[in-house]
Write an enzyme that holds these catalytic residues in place. Sequence first.
Site, PDB file in Angstrom:
ATOM      1  N   ILE A  40       0.846  -1.198   0.000  1.00  0.00           N
ATOM      2  CA  ILE A  40       0.000   0.000   0.000  1.00  0.00           C
ATOM      3  C   ILE A  40       0.880   1.245   0.000  1.00  0.00           C
ATOM      4  CG2 ILE A  40      -1.830   1.263   1.203  1.00  0.00           C
ATOM      5  CD1 ILE A  40      -2.628  -1.509  -0.077  1.00  0.00           C
ATOM      6  N   LYS A  41       0.611   2.131  -0.969  1.00  0.00           N
ATOM      7  CA  LYS A  41       1.416   3.345  -1.126  1.00  0.00           C
ATOM      8  C   LYS A  41       0.777   4.522  -0.388  1.00  0.00           C
ATOM      9  CE  LYS A  41       3.358   4.226  -5.335  1.00  0.00           C
ATOM     10  NZ  LYS A  41       3.368   4.282  -6.826  1.00  0.00           N
ATOM     11  N   TYR A  42       1.561   5.112   0.488  1.00  0.00           N
ATOM     12  CA  TYR A  42       1.171   6.346   1.182  1.00  0.00           C
ATOM     13  C   TYR A  42       2.182   7.431   0.825  1.00  0.00           C
ATOM     14  CZ  TYR A  42      -1.516   3.193   4.289  1.00  0.00           C
ATOM     15  OH  TYR A  42      -2.377   2.256   4.806  1.00  0.00           O
TER      16      TYR A  42
END
Length: 292
Positions: A112-114
């Site tokens: 998951i990209k933040y």
Amino acid sequence: MAIKRPSTKILVDGGDPDETARIRNLLRFLDGQTTNPTLVAKNPEVQQRIASGHKLSREEQTQEYKKIVQSISPLVESAGVSIEVFADFNTTAEQMLAQGEEMFTWIPNAYIKYPCVGEGLKAATLSIEIGMRVNMTLCFSQSQAAAVYAATRGSKDPVYVSPFAGRLDDRGENGMDLVKNIKKMYEEGDGHVHVLAASLRRLDHLLYAFALGVELATAPAKLLDEWAADGLPVPDQNFQYKAVDAKGNELKPIPYQKLDLNSPWESFDLKHELTDMGIRKFVEDYNSTLAA
């Protein structure tokens, strides 16, 4: 004939499963994929729908993204598929986490990209506590990378940090210096954060990423086509990186900073105008696919 794979894992940056399959067949391997709202907006199927006059609802947008990611997932190996949450400047860590938790269930090999902002780092801290894999994106400074290290200490899985080299080059700075500096800084750490060299624009960027020994590198399909056409070269000890822009002008060096990785993540300066610009661009591209 056996191919000489670099020790750096290779990811393709894109949002089209057909392109992913083509690159995998071309290289005869593919470790992973990075995606984002811009790449999903450019997906041929999504473009076709918009061209026919059908913009998407937020729910349809999410379903399209999910469908794309689920098609890509079985085509890649251990580096997984990085899926980006929707985040503007008002999105809270809790809102990012809620999206991340849902996206993490889409495929077995999700990252998951933040974004490298305060709320993104809070979301990352919460994510690793519940066993999610994360990729901190839009990294443009060594200070941001130090914060990523400090915020994700204790993660069971490798955490990715994505320094964007090409966008620094665009404004006259040597973006690969940032990649080199982060890699050097992490040598003093425990190895839980892996450097994912991103925004690579030319073959020299990719080869230098290999020479620096970064754990992962992501590149658009056209750059991987170029690498394959060149015979999939891997640099030897004589490789020299020329820090010049597209016009041959010398790029300004980015000096190494001595930072204490044991400091609290909140103590590091997270502000960078290119991170802000990146968030604005992703929001724009996301909204371009949406019905009013």
